[in-house]
Enzyme design. Structure first.
Site, PDB file in Angstrom:
ATOM      1  N   ARG A  15      27.461 -17.084   7.394  1.00  0.00           N
ATOM      2  CA  ARG A  15      28.111 -15.800   7.641  1.00  0.00           C
ATOM      3  C   ARG A  15      27.776 -14.739   6.592  1.00  0.00           C
ATOM      4  NH1 ARG A  15      33.804 -18.865   8.634  1.00  0.00           N
ATOM      5  NH2 ARG A  15      32.644 -20.490   7.541  1.00  0.00           N
ATOM      6  N   GLN A  72      23.619 -33.260  -1.638  1.00  0.00           N
ATOM      7  CA  GLN A  72      23.970 -33.579  -0.247  1.00  0.00           C
ATOM      8  C   GLN A  72      22.878 -33.009   0.657  1.00  0.00           C
ATOM      9  OE1 GLN A  72      27.006 -31.235   1.559  1.00  0.00           O
ATOM     10  NE2 GLN A  72      27.455 -32.703   3.180  1.00  0.00           N
ATOM     11  N   THR A  78      32.161 -31.160   5.002  1.00  0.00           N
ATOM     12  CA  THR A  78      32.795 -31.265   3.679  1.00  0.00           C
ATOM     13  C   THR A  78      33.155 -32.718   3.334  1.00  0.00           C
ATOM     14  OG1 THR A  78      34.885 -30.663   4.766  1.00  0.00           O
ATOM     15  CG2 THR A  78      33.726 -28.908   3.620  1.00  0.00           C
ATOM     16  N   ASN A 224      33.732 -16.307   3.028  1.00  0.00           N
ATOM     17  CA  ASN A 224      32.682 -16.740   3.944  1.00  0.00           C
ATOM     18  C   ASN A 224      31.717 -15.616   4.318  1.00  0.00           C
ATOM     19  OD1 ASN A 224      33.781 -19.428   4.281  1.00  0.00           O
ATOM     20  ND2 ASN A 224      35.434 -18.409   5.362  1.00  0.00           N
ATOM     21  N   TYR A 361      12.415  10.892 -26.121  1.00  0.00           N
ATOM     22  CA  TYR A 361      12.152   9.463 -25.936  1.00  0.00           C
ATOM     23  C   TYR A 361      11.730   8.842 -27.263  1.00  0.00           C
ATOM     24  CZ  TYR A 361      10.015   5.064 -24.750  1.00  0.00           C
ATOM     25  OH  TYR A 361       9.702   3.725 -24.727  1.00  0.00           O
TER      26      TYR A 361
HETATM   27  C1  UD1 Z   1      37.075 -25.155   4.985  1.00  0.00           C
HETATM   28  C2  UD1 Z   1      38.106 -26.207   5.466  1.00  0.00           C
HETATM   29  C3  UD1 Z   1      39.289 -25.475   6.057  1.00  0.00           C
HETATM   30  C4  UD1 Z   1      39.893 -24.535   5.016  1.00  0.00           C
HETATM   31  C5  UD1 Z   1      38.844 -23.599   4.422  1.00  0.00           C
HETATM   32  C6  UD1 Z   1      39.433 -22.917   3.200  1.00  0.00           C
HETATM   33  C7  UD1 Z   1      36.894 -28.220   6.163  1.00  0.00           C
HETATM   34  C8  UD1 Z   1      36.374 -29.012   7.298  1.00  0.00           C
HETATM   35  N1  UD1 Z   1      37.478 -27.057   6.438  1.00  0.00           N
HETATM   36  O1  UD1 Z   1      36.616 -24.446   6.107  1.00  0.00           O
HETATM   37  O2  UD1 Z   1      40.266 -26.403   6.456  1.00  0.00           O
HETATM   38  O3  UD1 Z   1      40.933 -23.790   5.593  1.00  0.00           O
HETATM   39  O4  UD1 Z   1      37.686 -24.322   3.997  1.00  0.00           O
HETATM   40  O5  UD1 Z   1      38.579 -21.930   2.675  1.00  0.00           O
HETATM   41  O6  UD1 Z   1      36.783 -28.663   5.035  1.00  0.00           O
HETATM   42  N2  UD1 Z   1      30.191 -27.544   2.019  1.00  0.00           N
HETATM   43  C9  UD1 Z   1      29.398 -28.565   1.541  1.00  0.00           C
HETATM   44  N3  UD1 Z   1      28.744 -29.374   2.432  1.00  0.00           N
HETATM   45  C10 UD1 Z   1      28.876 -29.226   3.779  1.00  0.00           C
HETATM   46  C11 UD1 Z   1      29.706 -28.190   4.260  1.00  0.00           C
HETATM   47  C12 UD1 Z   1      30.351 -27.362   3.361  1.00  0.00           C
HETATM   48  O7  UD1 Z   1      29.251 -28.736   0.338  1.00  0.00           O
HETATM   49  O8  UD1 Z   1      28.250 -30.012   4.515  1.00  0.00           O
HETATM   50  C13 UD1 Z   1      30.861 -26.659   1.063  1.00  0.00           C
HETATM   51  C14 UD1 Z   1      30.456 -25.203   1.227  1.00  0.00           C
HETATM   52  O9  UD1 Z   1      29.370 -24.879   0.354  1.00  0.00           O
HETATM   53  C15 UD1 Z   1      31.714 -24.443   0.857  1.00  0.00           C
HETATM   54  C16 UD1 Z   1      32.843 -25.412   1.163  1.00  0.00           C
HETATM   55  O10 UD1 Z   1      32.248 -26.692   1.280  1.00  0.00           O
HETATM   56  O11 UD1 Z   1      31.729 -24.106  -0.511  1.00  0.00           O
HETATM   57  C17 UD1 Z   1      33.598 -25.058   2.448  1.00  0.00           C
HETATM   58  O12 UD1 Z   1      32.718 -25.042   3.551  1.00  0.00           O
HETATM   59  P1  UD1 Z   1      32.859 -23.971   4.707  1.00  0.00           P
HETATM   60  O13 UD1 Z   1      31.807 -24.272   5.719  1.00  0.00           O
HETATM   61  O14 UD1 Z   1      32.939 -22.607   4.160  1.00  0.00           O
HETATM   62  O15 UD1 Z   1      34.273 -24.396   5.344  1.00  0.00           O
HETATM   63  P2  UD1 Z   1      35.328 -23.472   6.084  1.00  0.00           P
HETATM   64  O16 UD1 Z   1      34.886 -23.288   7.489  1.00  0.00           O
HETATM   65  O17 UD1 Z   1      35.612 -22.282   5.306  1.00  0.00           O
HETATM   66 CA    CA Z   2      34.779 -21.413   3.481  1.00  0.00          CA
END
Ligand code: UD1
Ligand code: CA
Length: 451
Positions: A15, A72, A78, A224, A361
Protein backbone atom coordinates in the site's frame (compact mmCIF):
# COMPACT_ATOMS: atom_id res chain seq x y z
CA UNK A 1 11.31 -13.40 33.96
CA UNK A 2 13.50 -13.53 30.82
CA UNK A 3 12.23 -11.11 28.18
CA UNK A 4 12.71 -11.06 24.44
CA UNK A 5 11.29 -8.88 21.71
CA UNK A 6 10.67 -9.83 18.10
CA UNK A 7 9.88 -7.13 15.56
CA UNK A 8 8.21 -8.23 12.34
CA UNK A 9 9.53 -6.31 9.37
CA UNK A 10 9.62 -8.73 6.44
CA UNK A 11 6.51 -7.63 4.60
CA UNK A 12 6.53 -5.62 1.41
CA UNK A 13 3.95 -3.03 2.30
CA UNK A 14 2.21 -2.88 -1.07
CA UNK A 15 0.00 0.00 0.00
CA UNK A 16 3.03 2.33 0.19
CA UNK A 17 3.60 1.89 -3.56
CA UNK A 18 7.31 2.24 -3.01
CA UNK A 19 10.55 0.62 -4.11
CA UNK A 20 11.62 0.61 -0.47
CA UNK A 21 10.63 -1.66 2.35
CA UNK A 22 7.69 -0.23 4.25
CA UNK A 23 9.55 -0.16 7.55
CA UNK A 24 12.27 1.98 5.93
CA UNK A 25 9.81 4.76 5.10
CA UNK A 26 10.91 7.68 7.22
CA UNK A 27 9.33 9.55 10.08
CA UNK A 28 11.29 12.68 10.96
CA UNK A 29 14.28 11.57 8.96
CA UNK A 30 14.55 8.10 10.47
CA UNK A 31 13.08 4.82 9.24
CA UNK A 32 9.87 3.76 10.99
CA UNK A 33 11.74 0.69 12.17
CA UNK A 34 14.31 2.90 13.94
CA UNK A 35 11.56 4.32 16.12
CA UNK A 36 10.39 0.83 17.07
CA UNK A 37 13.90 -0.43 17.79
CA UNK A 38 14.82 2.65 19.84
CA UNK A 39 11.83 2.23 22.15
CA UNK A 40 12.42 -1.54 22.45
CA UNK A 41 16.04 -0.87 23.36
CA UNK A 42 14.98 1.26 26.31
CA UNK A 43 13.27 -1.78 27.85
CA UNK A 44 15.25 -4.44 29.64
CA UNK A 45 15.35 -7.46 27.28
CA UNK A 46 17.89 -10.22 26.65
CA UNK A 47 17.42 -10.01 22.89
CA UNK A 48 15.73 -7.95 20.20
CA UNK A 49 15.33 -9.75 16.92
CA UNK A 50 14.02 -8.26 13.68
CA UNK A 51 12.45 -10.56 11.10
CA UNK A 52 13.44 -9.29 7.65
CA UNK A 53 12.61 -10.46 4.14
CA UNK A 54 11.42 -8.01 1.53
CA UNK A 55 14.30 -5.57 0.75
CA UNK A 56 16.24 -7.06 3.63
CA UNK A 57 19.59 -5.71 2.36
CA UNK A 58 18.35 -2.15 2.79
CA UNK A 59 17.40 -2.85 6.39
CA UNK A 60 20.53 -4.80 7.32
CA UNK A 61 22.71 -2.18 5.67
CA UNK A 62 21.11 0.61 7.68
CA UNK A 63 21.13 -1.04 11.10
CA UNK A 64 24.27 -3.16 10.64
CA UNK A 65 25.41 -4.87 13.87
CA UNK A 66 22.89 -3.01 16.00
CA UNK A 67 20.24 -5.66 15.45
CA UNK A 68 19.90 -9.42 15.32
CA UNK A 69 17.98 -10.55 12.28
CA UNK A 70 16.26 -13.66 11.00
CA UNK A 71 15.17 -14.00 7.39
CA UNK A 72 11.64 -14.86 6.26
CA UNK A 73 11.51 -15.86 2.61
CA UNK A 74 8.96 -16.02 1.10
CA UNK A 75 6.64 -13.94 3.30
CA UNK A 76 3.65 -16.11 4.13
CA UNK A 77 2.12 -14.01 6.89
CA UNK A 78 2.86 -12.70 10.36
CA UNK A 79 2.58 -16.15 11.95
CA UNK A 80 5.00 -17.55 9.40
CA UNK A 81 7.36 -14.65 10.14
CA UNK A 82 7.48 -15.79 13.73
CA UNK A 83 8.22 -19.37 12.67
CA UNK A 84 11.39 -17.98 11.02
CA UNK A 85 12.76 -16.52 14.25
CA UNK A 86 16.06 -17.92 15.48
CA UNK A 87 15.16 -17.09 19.03
CA UNK A 88 11.97 -18.97 19.43
CA UNK A 89 13.19 -22.06 21.19
CA UNK A 90 11.66 -24.02 23.98
CA UNK A 91 12.69 -21.52 26.65
CA UNK A 92 11.11 -20.05 29.73
CA UNK A 93 10.18 -16.40 29.69
CA UNK A 94 8.17 -13.82 27.78
CA UNK A 95 8.38 -12.93 24.14
CA UNK A 96 6.91 -9.66 22.97
CA UNK A 97 5.91 -9.49 19.33
CA UNK A 98 5.53 -6.11 17.74
CA UNK A 99 5.40 -4.82 14.17
CA UNK A 100 7.87 -2.61 12.33
CA UNK A 101 4.93 -0.66 10.93
CA UNK A 102 3.55 0.33 14.34
CA UNK A 103 6.09 3.09 15.00
CA UNK A 104 4.65 5.29 17.74
CA UNK A 105 4.65 2.89 20.70
CA UNK A 106 6.53 4.22 23.72
CA UNK A 107 8.92 2.13 25.80
CA UNK A 108 6.68 2.70 28.85
CA UNK A 109 3.95 0.75 27.08
CA UNK A 110 6.28 -2.13 26.19
CA UNK A 111 7.36 -2.17 29.82
CA UNK A 112 3.78 -2.25 31.01
CA UNK A 113 2.92 -5.08 28.62
CA UNK A 114 5.85 -7.21 29.82
CA UNK A 115 4.80 -6.68 33.43
CA UNK A 116 1.13 -7.51 32.88
CA UNK A 117 2.01 -10.51 30.70
CA UNK A 118 3.69 -12.23 33.65
CA UNK A 119 0.31 -13.23 35.04
CA UNK A 120 -1.20 -14.59 31.78
CA UNK A 121 -0.13 -16.77 28.84
CA UNK A 122 -0.81 -14.18 26.15
CA UNK A 123 -1.46 -10.48 26.52
CA UNK A 124 -2.81 -8.58 23.54
CA UNK A 125 -2.60 -4.82 23.31
CA UNK A 126 -5.94 -3.61 21.98
CA UNK A 127 -7.62 -0.26 21.42
CA UNK A 128 -11.14 0.96 20.75
CA UNK A 129 -12.02 2.74 17.54
CA UNK A 130 -15.27 4.09 16.14
CA UNK A 131 -14.37 2.64 12.79
CA UNK A 132 -12.03 -0.32 13.08
CA UNK A 133 -11.12 -0.15 9.37
CA UNK A 134 -8.60 -2.78 8.28
CA UNK A 135 -7.48 -3.73 11.78
CA UNK A 136 -8.00 -7.21 13.20
CA UNK A 137 -10.99 -7.39 15.58
CA UNK A 138 -10.79 -8.72 19.13
CA UNK A 139 -13.52 -11.31 19.62
CA UNK A 140 -14.87 -11.74 23.16
CA UNK A 141 -17.39 -14.25 24.53
CA UNK A 142 -20.48 -13.50 26.68
CA UNK A 143 -18.26 -13.32 29.76
CA UNK A 144 -16.20 -10.67 28.04
CA UNK A 145 -13.19 -13.01 27.80
CA UNK A 146 -11.00 -12.71 24.73
CA UNK A 147 -11.44 -15.80 22.57
CA UNK A 148 -9.76 -14.80 19.34
CA UNK A 149 -8.75 -12.20 16.78
CA UNK A 150 -10.42 -12.09 13.39
CA UNK A 151 -8.79 -10.24 10.50
CA UNK A 152 -10.89 -7.59 8.76
CA UNK A 153 -10.79 -9.54 5.51
CA UNK A 154 -12.12 -12.67 7.22
CA UNK A 155 -14.63 -10.99 9.52
CA UNK A 156 -18.36 -11.58 9.24
CA UNK A 157 -20.61 -8.57 8.92
CA UNK A 158 -21.33 -8.50 12.65
CA UNK A 159 -17.65 -9.00 13.52
CA UNK A 160 -16.73 -6.05 11.33
CA UNK A 161 -18.78 -3.89 13.69
CA UNK A 162 -16.54 -4.79 16.65
CA UNK A 163 -14.76 -1.68 17.84
CA UNK A 164 -11.95 -3.29 19.78
CA UNK A 165 -8.94 -3.83 17.53
CA UNK A 166 -5.64 -5.70 17.64
CA UNK A 167 -2.71 -3.26 17.66
CA UNK A 168 -0.31 -6.04 16.70
CA UNK A 169 1.54 -6.04 20.00
CA UNK A 170 1.14 -9.37 21.75
CA UNK A 171 3.28 -10.76 24.56
CA UNK A 172 3.38 -14.56 24.84
CA UNK A 173 4.62 -17.15 27.23
CA UNK A 174 7.50 -18.29 25.08
CA UNK A 175 7.40 -21.99 25.89
CA UNK A 176 3.70 -22.25 25.07
CA UNK A 177 4.03 -20.17 21.91
CA UNK A 178 6.85 -22.36 20.65
CA UNK A 179 4.93 -25.51 21.47
CA UNK A 180 1.80 -24.54 19.52
CA UNK A 181 3.10 -22.32 16.71
CA UNK A 182 3.04 -25.24 14.26
CA UNK A 183 -0.73 -25.53 14.73
CA UNK A 184 -1.22 -22.37 12.63
CA UNK A 185 -3.00 -22.87 9.33
CA UNK A 186 -3.46 -20.65 6.30
CA UNK A 187 -7.07 -21.40 5.38
CA UNK A 188 -8.18 -17.75 5.32
CA UNK A 189 -8.90 -14.92 2.90
CA UNK A 190 -5.22 -14.09 2.33
CA UNK A 191 -3.90 -17.69 2.42
CA UNK A 192 -1.45 -16.55 5.08
CA UNK A 193 -0.32 -17.89 8.43
CA UNK A 194 -1.76 -15.27 10.77
CA UNK A 195 0.01 -14.67 14.06
CA UNK A 196 -3.35 -13.50 15.35
CA UNK A 197 -4.75 -17.07 15.08
CA UNK A 198 -2.48 -18.01 17.99
CA UNK A 199 -5.02 -16.43 20.30
CA UNK A 200 -7.75 -18.89 19.37
CA UNK A 201 -5.22 -21.72 19.60
CA UNK A 202 -4.18 -20.58 23.09
CA UNK A 203 -7.81 -20.37 24.19
CA UNK A 204 -8.48 -23.87 22.80
CA UNK A 205 -5.69 -25.22 25.02
CA UNK A 206 -7.21 -23.53 28.04
CA UNK A 207 -4.43 -20.92 28.38
CA UNK A 208 -5.10 -17.54 29.93
CA UNK A 209 -5.45 -14.76 27.35
CA UNK A 210 -6.17 -11.15 28.15
CA UNK A 211 -6.11 -7.75 26.47
CA UNK A 212 -4.75 -4.44 27.67
CA UNK A 213 -6.91 -1.71 26.15
CA UNK A 214 -4.75 1.30 25.30
CA UNK A 215 -6.49 4.66 25.65
CA UNK A 216 -4.42 6.58 23.15
CA UNK A 217 -4.95 5.09 19.70
CA UNK A 218 -2.31 7.45 18.29
CA UNK A 219 0.35 5.47 20.07
CA UNK A 220 -0.55 2.16 18.49
CA UNK A 221 -1.65 3.12 14.99
CA UNK A 222 -0.45 0.93 12.15
CA UNK A 223 1.18 2.57 9.13
CA UNK A 224 0.27 0.88 5.88
CA UNK A 225 0.09 3.79 3.46
CA UNK A 226 1.40 7.32 3.10
CA UNK A 227 -1.66 8.92 4.66
CA UNK A 228 -1.02 6.94 7.84
CA UNK A 229 2.69 7.73 7.53
CA UNK A 230 1.87 11.44 7.70
CA UNK A 231 -0.46 10.82 10.67
CA UNK A 232 2.24 8.88 12.55
CA UNK A 233 4.75 11.62 11.77
CA UNK A 234 2.41 14.10 13.43
CA UNK A 235 2.16 11.90 16.53
CA UNK A 236 5.92 11.66 16.92
CA UNK A 237 6.42 15.34 16.05
CA UNK A 238 4.00 16.34 18.79
CA UNK A 239 5.68 14.08 21.32
CA UNK A 240 9.15 15.46 20.58
CA UNK A 241 8.01 19.08 20.46
CA UNK A 242 6.13 18.84 23.75
CA UNK A 243 9.20 17.31 25.34
CA UNK A 244 11.35 20.30 24.35
CA UNK A 245 8.72 22.85 25.33
CA UNK A 246 8.64 21.21 28.76
CA UNK A 247 12.43 21.55 28.86
CA UNK A 248 12.20 25.31 28.40
CA UNK A 249 12.31 25.78 24.64
CA UNK A 250 9.86 28.16 22.94
CA UNK A 251 8.29 26.80 19.77
CA UNK A 252 6.27 29.56 18.17
CA UNK A 253 4.30 27.13 16.02
CA UNK A 254 4.83 23.53 17.16
CA UNK A 255 2.58 22.19 14.42
CA UNK A 256 5.10 23.48 11.90
CA UNK A 257 8.35 22.74 13.63
CA UNK A 258 10.22 19.56 12.76
CA UNK A 259 12.70 18.32 15.32
CA UNK A 260 14.05 14.80 15.00
CA UNK A 261 14.63 12.41 17.88
CA UNK A 262 18.40 12.99 17.89
CA UNK A 263 18.36 16.77 18.28
CA UNK A 264 19.09 18.39 21.63
CA UNK A 265 17.95 21.87 22.60
CA UNK A 266 18.98 23.85 25.66
CA UNK A 267 16.62 26.11 27.56
CA UNK A 268 15.54 29.50 26.28
CA UNK A 269 16.03 28.57 22.66
CA UNK A 270 13.35 30.11 20.46
CA UNK A 271 12.30 28.31 17.31
CA UNK A 272 10.20 30.06 14.70
CA UNK A 273 7.76 28.34 12.31
CA UNK A 274 8.86 25.96 9.55
CA UNK A 275 12.22 25.17 11.09
CA UNK A 276 13.72 21.70 10.62
CA UNK A 277 16.32 20.35 13.04
CA UNK A 278 17.96 17.01 12.33
CA UNK A 279 20.59 15.74 14.71
CA UNK A 280 21.20 19.33 15.75
CA UNK A 281 22.55 20.46 19.10
CA UNK A 282 21.45 23.92 20.17
CA UNK A 283 22.99 25.52 23.24
CA UNK A 284 21.03 28.00 25.31
CA UNK A 285 19.45 31.18 23.96
CA UNK A 286 19.79 30.14 20.35
CA UNK A 287 17.21 31.69 18.04
CA UNK A 288 16.29 29.89 14.86
CA UNK A 289 14.18 31.99 12.55
CA UNK A 290 11.64 30.87 9.97
CA UNK A 291 12.51 28.19 7.45
CA UNK A 292 15.97 27.40 8.74
CA UNK A 293 17.34 23.89 8.21
CA UNK A 294 20.01 22.62 10.59
CA UNK A 295 21.45 19.15 10.26
CA UNK A 296 24.31 17.35 12.02
CA UNK A 297 25.49 20.62 13.51
CA UNK A 298 26.25 22.25 16.84
CA UNK A 299 25.08 25.79 17.46
CA UNK A 300 26.57 27.52 20.50
CA UNK A 301 24.84 29.89 22.88
CA UNK A 302 23.19 33.15 21.79
CA UNK A 303 23.53 32.42 18.09
CA UNK A 304 20.86 33.57 15.64
CA UNK A 305 20.28 31.36 12.60
CA UNK A 306 18.00 33.25 10.28
CA UNK A 307 16.38 31.34 7.39
CA UNK A 308 19.63 29.55 6.65
CA UNK A 309 20.95 26.06 6.01
CA UNK A 310 23.61 24.76 8.37
CA UNK A 311 24.82 21.26 7.62
CA UNK A 312 27.67 19.26 9.21
CA UNK A 313 29.02 22.41 10.83
CA UNK A 314 29.66 24.24 14.10
CA UNK A 315 28.71 27.82 14.87
CA UNK A 316 30.40 29.65 17.78
CA UNK A 317 28.59 31.67 20.42
CA UNK A 318 27.00 35.07 19.65
CA UNK A 319 27.40 34.64 15.90
CA UNK A 320 24.68 35.70 13.48
CA UNK A 321 23.97 33.64 10.41
CA UNK A 322 21.67 34.72 7.60
CA UNK A 323 19.15 35.43 6.37
CA UNK A 324 19.68 32.95 3.56
CA UNK A 325 23.21 31.77 4.29
CA UNK A 326 24.43 28.25 3.60
CA UNK A 327 27.10 26.57 5.69
CA UNK A 328 28.05 23.03 4.80
CA UNK A 329 30.66 20.34 4.78
CA UNK A 330 32.47 20.93 8.07
CA UNK A 331 32.45 24.65 8.51
CA UNK A 332 33.74 25.85 11.85
CA UNK A 333 32.49 29.33 12.53
CA UNK A 334 33.98 31.28 15.45
CA UNK A 335 32.33 33.45 18.06
CA UNK A 336 30.84 36.91 17.46
CA UNK A 337 30.95 36.47 13.69
CA UNK A 338 28.54 37.89 11.19
CA UNK A 339 27.56 35.85 8.15
CA UNK A 340 25.03 37.67 6.08
CA UNK A 341 22.68 37.02 3.21
CA UNK A 342 23.64 34.84 0.28
CA UNK A 343 26.91 33.77 1.80
CA UNK A 344 27.91 30.18 1.20
CA UNK A 345 30.72 28.54 3.09
CA UNK A 346 32.02 25.06 2.51
CA UNK A 347 34.69 23.32 4.57
CA UNK A 348 35.79 26.66 5.94
CA UNK A 349 37.19 27.80 9.27
CA UNK A 350 36.08 31.33 10.06
CA UNK A 351 37.78 33.02 13.04
CA UNK A 352 36.20 34.94 15.91
CA UNK A 353 34.84 38.42 15.15
CA UNK A 354 35.17 37.95 11.40
CA UNK A 355 32.49 39.19 9.04
CA UNK A 356 31.19 38.24 5.66
CA UNK A 357 28.02 40.19 5.24
CA UNK A 358 26.85 39.63 1.67
CA UNK A 359 26.98 37.48 -1.47
CA UNK A 360 30.14 35.49 -0.98
CA UNK A 361 31.51 32.01 -1.54
CA UNK A 362 34.22 30.73 0.76
CA UNK A 363 35.25 27.16 -0.02
CA UNK A 364 38.17 25.30 1.59
CA UNK A 365 39.22 28.50 3.31
CA UNK A 366 40.99 29.15 6.59
CA UNK A 367 40.02 32.60 7.74
CA UNK A 368 41.59 34.21 10.82
CA UNK A 369 40.10 36.54 13.41
CA UNK A 370 38.74 40.06 12.81
CA UNK A 371 38.74 39.53 9.06
CA UNK A 372 36.35 41.50 6.89
CA UNK A 373 35.17 39.90 3.69
CA UNK A 374 33.48 42.38 1.34
CA UNK A 375 30.47 41.82 -0.83
CA UNK A 376 30.76 39.32 -3.66
CA UNK A 377 34.11 37.78 -2.70
CA UNK A 378 34.84 34.39 -4.21
CA UNK A 379 37.48 31.87 -3.26
CA UNK A 380 38.32 30.21 -6.54
CA UNK A 381 39.06 26.89 -4.92
CA UNK A 382 38.56 24.47 -7.78
CA UNK A 383 40.62 24.25 -10.94
CA UNK A 384 38.42 21.61 -12.48
CA UNK A 385 40.56 18.79 -11.10
CA UNK A 386 41.59 19.63 -7.55
CA UNK A 387 40.39 21.71 -4.63
CA UNK A 388 42.87 24.24 -3.18
CA UNK A 389 43.06 26.12 0.08
CA UNK A 390 42.69 29.85 0.62
CA UNK A 391 44.28 31.21 3.78
CA UNK A 392 43.25 34.66 5.02
CA UNK A 393 45.12 35.76 8.13
CA UNK A 394 43.97 37.79 11.13
CA UNK A 395 42.80 41.33 10.48
CA UNK A 396 42.85 41.10 6.68
CA UNK A 397 40.34 43.13 4.67
CA UNK A 398 39.08 41.69 1.40
CA UNK A 399 37.47 44.32 -0.82
CA UNK A 400 34.25 43.68 -2.65
CA UNK A 401 34.08 41.50 -5.71
CA UNK A 402 37.55 40.04 -5.30
CA UNK A 403 38.46 36.61 -6.66
CA UNK A 404 41.09 34.77 -4.66
CA UNK A 405 42.49 32.05 -6.89
CA UNK A 406 43.65 29.24 -4.61
CA UNK A 407 46.08 28.09 -3.41
CA UNK A 408 46.68 31.56 -2.02
CA UNK A 409 47.48 33.27 1.26
CA UNK A 410 46.43 36.77 2.24
CA UNK A 411 48.70 38.01 5.06
CA UNK A 412 47.88 39.52 8.44
CA UNK A 413 46.23 42.93 8.24
CA UNK A 414 46.66 42.81 4.46
CA UNK A 415 44.25 44.50 2.10
CA UNK A 416 42.84 43.18 -1.14
CA UNK A 417 41.58 45.93 -3.41
CA UNK A 418 37.99 45.65 -4.60
CA UNK A 419 37.51 43.96 -7.95
CA UNK A 420 40.91 42.25 -7.90
CA UNK A 421 41.51 38.77 -9.22
CA UNK A 422 44.51 37.60 -7.24
CA UNK A 423 46.63 34.62 -8.13
CA UNK A 424 49.62 35.41 -5.92
CA UNK A 425 50.00 35.64 -2.15
CA UNK A 426 49.77 39.04 -0.42
CA UNK A 427 52.31 39.58 2.39
CA UNK A 428 51.38 40.73 5.89
CA UNK A 429 50.37 44.42 6.01
CA UNK A 430 50.56 44.71 2.17
CA UNK A 431 47.88 45.58 -0.35
CA UNK A 432 47.14 43.35 -3.32
CA UNK A 433 45.53 44.97 -6.34
CA UNK A 434 45.00 43.29 -9.69
CA UNK A 435 42.66 45.03 -12.05
CA UNK A 436 42.79 46.93 -15.34
CA UNK A 437 43.40 50.69 -15.24
CA UNK A 438 40.35 52.81 -15.82
CA UNK A 439 40.17 55.13 -18.82
CA UNK A 440 37.51 57.90 -18.96
CA UNK A 441 36.63 59.14 -22.47
CA UNK A 442 34.98 62.58 -22.51
CA UNK A 443 31.52 62.86 -24.18
CA UNK A 444 31.60 59.22 -25.25
CA UNK A 445 28.61 58.36 -23.07
CA UNK A 446 26.40 61.03 -24.56
CA UNK A 447 27.33 60.22 -28.16
CA UNK A 448 26.65 56.53 -27.57
CA UNK A 449 23.22 57.37 -26.26
CA UNK A 450 22.40 59.57 -29.28
CA UNK A 451 23.43 56.93 -31.82
C1 UD1 B 1 -1.78 -6.77 11.22
C2 UD1 B 1 -2.60 -7.77 12.07
C3 UD1 B 1 -3.90 -7.11 12.46
C4 UD1 B 1 -3.62 -5.82 13.23
C5 UD1 B 1 -2.68 -4.90 12.46
C6 UD1 B 1 -2.20 -3.80 13.39
C7 UD1 B 1 -2.07 -10.05 11.33
C8 UD1 B 1 -2.50 -11.22 10.53
N1 UD1 B 1 -2.83 -8.96 11.30
O1 UD1 B 1 -2.50 -6.52 10.04
O2 UD1 B 1 -4.65 -7.97 13.28
O3 UD1 B 1 -4.82 -5.16 13.51
O4 UD1 B 1 -1.52 -5.60 11.99
O5 UD1 B 1 -1.44 -2.82 12.72
O6 UD1 B 1 -1.05 -10.13 11.99
N2 UD1 B 1 5.10 -9.04 8.14
C9 UD1 B 1 6.12 -9.96 8.08
N3 UD1 B 1 5.96 -11.08 7.31
C10 UD1 B 1 4.81 -11.34 6.64
C11 UD1 B 1 3.76 -10.40 6.72
C12 UD1 B 1 3.93 -9.26 7.48
O7 UD1 B 1 7.17 -9.76 8.67
O8 UD1 B 1 4.75 -12.39 5.97
C13 UD1 B 1 5.29 -7.82 8.93
C14 UD1 B 1 5.16 -6.55 8.10
O9 UD1 B 1 6.44 -6.12 7.63
C15 UD1 B 1 4.56 -5.55 9.06
C16 UD1 B 1 3.80 -6.41 10.06
O10 UD1 B 1 4.28 -7.73 9.91
O11 UD1 B 1 5.55 -4.81 9.72
C17 UD1 B 1 2.28 -6.37 9.85
O12 UD1 B 1 1.95 -6.81 8.55
P1 UD1 B 1 0.79 -6.14 7.72
O13 UD1 B 1 0.69 -6.88 6.43
O14 UD1 B 1 0.93 -4.68 7.68
O15 UD1 B 1 -0.49 -6.55 8.60
P2 UD1 B 1 -1.86 -5.77 8.75
O16 UD1 B 1 -2.72 -6.09 7.59
O17 UD1 B 1 -1.63 -4.37 9.06
CA1 CA C 1 0.15 -3.10 9.15
Amino acid sequence: MNRKAIILAAGQGKRMKSQHSKVMQTILNEPMLEHVIRECEKVNTSMIEVIVGHQKEEIIDYFKDRIHTAVQEPQLGTGHALMCSNQLKDEEGLVLITYGDVPCVRSETFERVFTLAESVDALIVSAKLDDAGSYGRIVRNDHNHVIGIVEAKDASESQRLIQEINTGIICFNQKKLFKHLKELQNNNAQKEYYLTDMIEIFVSHGYRVDALIIEDMNEVMGVNDRVQLAQATKVIQKRINEHWMNEGVTLIDPENTWIDAKSKLASDCVIEPSVTLINATLHDHVKVLGNAFIKNSTIHAHVVIDRSHVIDSTVGAHTQVGPHAHLRNHCEIGEHCRIGNYVEMKNTRFGDHSKSAHLTYLGDAVVGKHVNIGCGVVTVNYDGKHKHITTIKDGAFIGSNANLVAPITIGENALVAAGSTLTKDVEDQAMGIARAHQVNKPDKGQSYKNK
